[in-house]
Design a protein around this motif. Structure first.
Motif, PDB file in Angstrom:
ATOM      1  N   THR A 139       6.968 -10.057  -0.251  1.00 51.85           N
ATOM      2  CA  THR A 139       7.813 -11.216   0.285  1.00 51.85           C
ATOM      3  C   THR A 139       8.873 -10.340   1.283  1.00 51.85           C
ATOM      4  OG1 THR A 139       9.709 -10.427  -1.477  1.00 51.85           O
ATOM      5  CG2 THR A 139       7.986 -12.145  -2.034  1.00 51.85           C
ATOM      6  N   TYR A 140       9.451 -10.999   2.303  1.00 48.90           N
ATOM      7  CA  TYR A 140      10.295 -10.402   2.987  1.00 48.90           C
ATOM      8  C   TYR A 140      11.280 -11.381   3.058  1.00 48.90           C
ATOM      9  CZ  TYR A 140       7.630 -13.796   6.254  1.00 48.90           C
ATOM     10  OH  TYR A 140       7.035 -14.758   6.818  1.00 48.90           O
ATOM     11  N   PRO A 141      12.593 -10.673   3.653  1.00 45.32           N
ATOM     12  CA  PRO A 141      13.705 -11.716   3.598  1.00 45.32           C
ATOM     13  C   PRO A 141      13.831 -12.738   4.821  1.00 45.32           C
ATOM     14  CG  PRO A 141      14.074  -9.423   4.873  1.00 45.32           C
ATOM     15  CD  PRO A 141      12.810  -9.373   4.089  1.00 45.32           C
ATOM     16  N   ALA A 142      14.539 -13.901   4.374  1.00 43.75           N
ATOM     17  CA  ALA A 142      14.760 -15.076   5.281  1.00 43.75           C
ATOM     18  C   ALA A 142      15.548 -14.728   6.546  1.00 43.75           C
ATOM     19  CB  ALA A 142      15.009 -16.286   4.638  1.00 43.75           C
ATOM     20  N   THR A 143      16.262 -13.748   6.494  1.00 44.70           N
ATOM     21  CA  THR A 143      17.159 -13.302   7.512  1.00 44.70           C
ATOM     22  C   THR A 143      16.935 -11.916   7.991  1.00 44.70           C
ATOM     23  OG1 THR A 143      19.163 -13.270   6.005  1.00 44.70           O
ATOM     24  CG2 THR A 143      18.789 -15.238   7.025  1.00 44.70           C
ATOM     25  N   ASN A 144      17.651 -11.647   9.264  1.00 45.08           N
ATOM     26  CA  ASN A 144      17.490 -10.281   9.682  1.00 45.08           C
ATOM     27  C   ASN A 144      16.382  -9.605   9.367  1.00 45.08           C
ATOM     28  OD1 ASN A 144      20.469 -10.455  10.311  1.00 45.08           O
ATOM     29  ND2 ASN A 144      20.868 -10.379   8.009  1.00 45.08           N
ATOM     30  N   PHE A 145      15.073 -10.349   9.554  1.00 46.60           N
ATOM     31  CA  PHE A 145      13.738  -9.729   9.641  1.00 46.60           C
ATOM     32  C   PHE A 145      13.441  -9.203  10.916  1.00 46.60           C
ATOM     33  CE2 PHE A 145       9.163 -10.356   9.002  1.00 46.60           C
ATOM     34  CZ  PHE A 145       8.923  -9.062   8.051  1.00 46.60           C
ATOM     35  N   SER A 146      13.088  -8.330  11.594  1.00 49.84           N
ATOM     36  CA  SER A 146      12.926  -7.901  12.757  1.00 49.84           C
ATOM     37  C   SER A 146      11.720  -6.787  12.914  1.00 49.84           C
ATOM     38  CB  SER A 146      14.178  -7.334  13.261  1.00 49.84           C
ATOM     39  OG  SER A 146      14.288  -5.935  12.943  1.00 49.84           O
ATOM     40  N   ASP A 147      11.272  -6.495  11.928  1.00 52.84           N
ATOM     41  CA  ASP A 147       9.949  -5.593  11.629  1.00 52.84           C
ATOM     42  C   ASP A 147       9.123  -5.801  10.467  1.00 52.84           C
ATOM     43  OD1 ASP A 147       8.270  -3.534  11.955  1.00 52.84           O
ATOM     44  OD2 ASP A 147       9.523  -2.070  12.477  1.00 52.84           O
ATOM     45  N   ALA A 148       7.859  -6.419  10.848  1.00 47.79           N
ATOM     46  CA  ALA A 148       6.992  -6.328   9.519  1.00 47.79           C
ATOM     47  C   ALA A 148       6.075  -5.157   9.101  1.00 47.79           C
ATOM     48  CB  ALA A 148       6.258  -7.705   9.810  1.00 47.79           C
ATOM     49  N   THR A 149       6.395  -3.995   9.901  1.00 43.73           N
ATOM     50  CA  THR A 149       5.620  -3.059   9.459  1.00 43.73           C
ATOM     51  C   THR A 149       5.648  -2.338   8.133  1.00 43.73           C
ATOM     52  OG1 THR A 149       5.998  -1.935  11.752  1.00 43.73           O
ATOM     53  CG2 THR A 149       5.061  -0.520  10.036  1.00 43.73           C
ATOM     54  N   THR A 150       6.810  -2.478   7.557  1.00 40.87           N
ATOM     55  CA  THR A 150       6.735  -2.063   6.075  1.00 40.87           C
ATOM     56  C   THR A 150       5.712  -2.942   5.117  1.00 40.87           C
ATOM     57  OG1 THR A 150       8.887  -0.728   6.243  1.00 40.87           O
ATOM     58  CG2 THR A 150       8.386  -1.531   3.955  1.00 40.87           C
ATOM     59  N   GLN A 151       6.020  -4.106   5.366  1.00 44.39           N
ATOM     60  CA  GLN A 151       5.211  -5.183   4.646  1.00 44.39           C
ATOM     61  C   GLN A 151       4.066  -5.204   4.815  1.00 44.39           C
ATOM     62  OE1 GLN A 151       8.466  -5.728   6.155  1.00 44.39           O
ATOM     63  NE2 GLN A 151       9.754  -6.395   4.644  1.00 44.39           N
ATOM     64  N   VAL A 152       3.434  -5.123   6.098  1.00 48.35           N
ATOM     65  CA  VAL A 152       2.048  -5.155   6.399  1.00 48.35           C
ATOM     66  C   VAL A 152       1.508  -3.903   5.685  1.00 48.35           C
ATOM     67  CG1 VAL A 152       0.441  -5.070   8.278  1.00 48.35           C
ATOM     68  CG2 VAL A 152       2.138  -6.683   8.282  1.00 48.35           C
ATOM     69  N   ARG A 153       2.142  -2.653   5.940  1.00 50.68           N
ATOM     70  CA  ARG A 153       1.657  -1.554   5.465  1.00 50.68           C
ATOM     71  C   ARG A 153       1.383  -1.659   3.885  1.00 50.68           C
ATOM     72  NH1 ARG A 153       4.703   2.302   7.775  1.00 50.68           N
ATOM     73  NH2 ARG A 153       3.437   2.599   9.322  1.00 50.68           N
ATOM     74  N   GLU A 154       2.245  -2.214   3.241  1.00 44.04           N
ATOM     75  CA  GLU A 154       2.174  -2.339   1.654  1.00 44.04           C
ATOM     76  C   GLU A 154       1.130  -3.534   1.578  1.00 44.04           C
ATOM     77  OE1 GLU A 154       4.793  -4.149  -1.942  1.00 44.04           O
ATOM     78  OE2 GLU A 154       5.590  -4.086  -0.124  1.00 44.04           O
ATOM     79  N   ALA A 155       0.824  -4.387   2.351  1.00 45.24           N
ATOM     80  CA  ALA A 155      -0.379  -5.387   2.006  1.00 45.24           C
ATOM     81  C   ALA A 155      -1.637  -4.649   2.237  1.00 45.24           C
ATOM     82  CB  ALA A 155      -0.222  -6.469   3.080  1.00 45.24           C
ATOM     83  N   ALA A 156      -1.697  -3.827   3.133  1.00 45.66           N
ATOM     84  CA  ALA A 156      -2.986  -2.843   3.214  1.00 45.66           C
ATOM     85  C   ALA A 156      -3.584  -1.928   1.993  1.00 45.66           C
ATOM     86  CB  ALA A 156      -2.824  -2.093   4.627  1.00 45.66           C
ATOM     87  N   VAL A 157      -2.434  -1.397   1.257  1.00 44.06           N
ATOM     88  CA  VAL A 157      -2.824  -0.660   0.083  1.00 44.06           C
ATOM     89  C   VAL A 157      -3.645  -1.125  -0.702  1.00 44.06           C
ATOM     90  CG1 VAL A 157      -1.702   0.480  -1.919  1.00 44.06           C
ATOM     91  CG2 VAL A 157      -0.690   0.374   0.162  1.00 44.06           C
ATOM     92  N   SER A 158      -3.689  -2.150  -0.937  1.00 45.29           N
ATOM     93  CA  SER A 158      -4.662  -2.801  -1.851  1.00 45.29           C
ATOM     94  C   SER A 158      -6.322  -3.008  -1.344  1.00 45.29           C
ATOM     95  CB  SER A 158      -4.395  -4.043  -2.533  1.00 45.29           C
ATOM     96  OG  SER A 158      -4.258  -5.211  -1.548  1.00 45.29           O
ATOM     97  N   ASN A 159      -6.398  -2.759   0.113  1.00 48.57           N
ATOM     98  CA  ASN A 159      -7.843  -2.782   0.779  1.00 48.57           C
ATOM     99  C   ASN A 159      -8.060  -4.297   0.611  1.00 48.57           C
ATOM    100  OD1 ASN A 159      -9.818  -2.332   2.261  1.00 48.57           O
ATOM    101  ND2 ASN A 159     -11.079  -1.694   0.356  1.00 48.57           N
ATOM    102  N   PRO A 160      -7.302  -5.256   1.001  1.00 48.19           N
ATOM    103  CA  PRO A 160      -7.602  -6.886   0.792  1.00 48.19           C
ATOM    104  C   PRO A 160      -8.613  -7.297   1.837  1.00 48.19           C
ATOM    105  CG  PRO A 160      -5.648  -6.649   2.200  1.00 48.19           C
ATOM    106  CD  PRO A 160      -5.914  -5.124   1.713  1.00 48.19           C
ATOM    107  N   ASP A 161      -9.479  -8.116   1.650  1.00 48.79           N
ATOM    108  CA  ASP A 161     -10.474  -8.750   2.621  1.00 48.79           C
ATOM    109  C   ASP A 161      -9.579  -9.612   3.600  1.00 48.79           C
ATOM    110  OD1 ASP A 161     -12.939  -7.894   1.343  1.00 48.79           O
ATOM    111  OD2 ASP A 161     -12.376  -9.145  -0.641  1.00 48.79           O
TER     112      ASP A 161
END
Length: 406
Positions: free
Chosen positions: A210-232
């Motif tokens: 998840t990511y916050p509804a306000t003050n969200f200016s960079d998705a790098t951390t969340q996308v990096r976390e998403a990549a950890v599980s090697n998703p399709d």
């Protein structure tokens, strides 16, 4: 039940809404319809488009002769600015009703719509939701609120089914998914429904980020976390700004996935997204409700909208246009501008030529939900959003894996 009368023909004509201050159910003057959208603030872009869509529908209906069953009475749009705030939307809705609006359309945001729906119920004035996805709005048992688009849970469910159908159609296995979504009831409800249906569709792993509804200016951390599980596939649910951030982060981090797939994503099927995202947007998929780009009437409306307002007519604005048509159909069927009679008439309308890519007419169940609302899948191809699934609405064949995927 009866389909829209005098509305389909209206799109072939260009008219101007009649002016006047008297209105409502007294049988004289134009019939006022209230439009509540965020026309200032962070969401002013889409809110302004939606208000313009509603205004254009009013103009078209008036140009075609008004409401024929009410001796050609015209419509008048009265607008309120929610500023993107639930309490402001509520007060604006009340102001418009006090000013004589016999029905409302709105509001784009679920929290604002919840408050406006409570005002509509208390005032016994119908509200036709153009955009607001949260299930909870209609779970209240309201009698005066109707929704054209699919709700959050059906979008999550249908998004999972469509992803499984893409797997079957392309022969590309989709076993693991990382799902990024905005915090709050909107993102939570779409994700919960997706996760439940994903199990039924044989998707073995769904990782939630998840990511916050306000003050969200960079998705790098969340996308990096998403990549950890090697998703399709990486799935994303949220609004336009965060969707653009996620697409850019997926490209910048060179995440090796078969595709980026939006569900109820405010960015990925917006016509401005391919240009804003550049190479990061190419191939991105989006499961969402959408105007039917294969329909001639839709093409005509969008062409005239662009000429009139100088910007593309997005799906949200088309839904606002359609919401006014629903109210006009109710006025035709009920032959009465009294809000309570209009509510009864709207509950029984059947609009056989929806402007969105739905598989059947617009009809409302006992909760006020459009029974035939569903999602289709679009893909960014050569810098444009293109319908790719299901076949009945497809303009081109889907490409999967998307560019650079494994």
């Amino acid at each position: 039940m009866k389909k829209v009368v005098g509305v389909v023909a209206a799109v072939a004509l260009v008219g101007t809404a009649a002016c006047g201050s008297s209105s409502g159910s007294d049988g004289s003057g134009p019939i006022k319809i209230g439009s509540v959208h965020p026309t200032t603030g962070a969401l002013a872009g889409v809110g302004g488009l939606m208000n313009d869509g509603a205004a254009m529908a009013v103009e078209d209906i008036n140009a075609a002769g008004g409401i024929s069953s009410l001796d050609g009475r015209t419509l008048e749009l009265v607008s309120g600015d929610s500023q993107g705030k639930a309490e402001v939307g509520q007060s604006e809705a009340q102001r418009l009703i006090d000013d004589g609006a016999v029905a409302l359309v709105g509001t784009y945001q679920s929290d604002v719509t919840q408050n406006v729906a409570s005002v509509a119920e208390r005032s016994r004035v119908p509200l036709v939701i153009d955009v607001a996805v949260d299930d909870k709005i209609l779970d209240q048992g309201y009698q005066y609120t109707f929704r054209i688009q699919p709700n959050a849970s059906s979008m999550g469910t249908d998004g999972a089914k469509a992803l499984a159908a893409i797997e079957e159609q392309t022969g590309q296995a989709i076993d693991r998914v990382s799902y990024l979504h905005i915090e709050g009831s909107f993102g939570d409800s779409v994700f919960d429904a997706f996760e439940k249906e994903a199990v039924n569709q044989g998707i073995s792993s769904v990782q939630e980020i998840t990511y916050p509804a306000t003050n969200f200016s960079d998705a790098t951390t969340q996308v990096r976390e998403a990549a950890v599980s090697n998703p399709d596939v990486i799935v994303a649910t949220g609004y336009y700004p965060d969707g653009l951030l996620i697409a850019n982060a997926v490209q910048q981090l060179n995440v090796n996935v078969k595709g980026l797939y939006g569900i109820a994503n405010g960015a990925f099927d917006d016509s401005s997204f391919p240009g804003a995202a550049g190479p990061a947007g190419e191939g991105v998929l989006s499961a969402n409700y959408h105007f039917d780009a294969t329909d001639d009437r839709v093409t005509d409306i969008r062409t005239r909208f662009q000429e009139k307002f100088g910007r593309p007519m997005e799906t949200a604005a088309m839904l606002s246009y359609q919401a006014v048509e629903v109210i006009a159909a109710g006025l035709e069927d009920g032959a009465d501008a009294d809000p309570e009679a209009l509510r009864e008439a709207i509950s029984g309308v059947s609009i056989e030529d929806p402007l969105l890519a739905f598989s059947g007419p617009i009809t409302f169940d006992e909760t006020g939900q459009n029974s035939n609302a569903t999602v289709i899948v679009m893909q960014v191809r050569d810098g444009a959003v293109t319908q790719v699934f299901p076949e009945e609405f497809a303009q081109e064949q889907i490409q999967f894996p998307t560019g650079g995927g494994r």
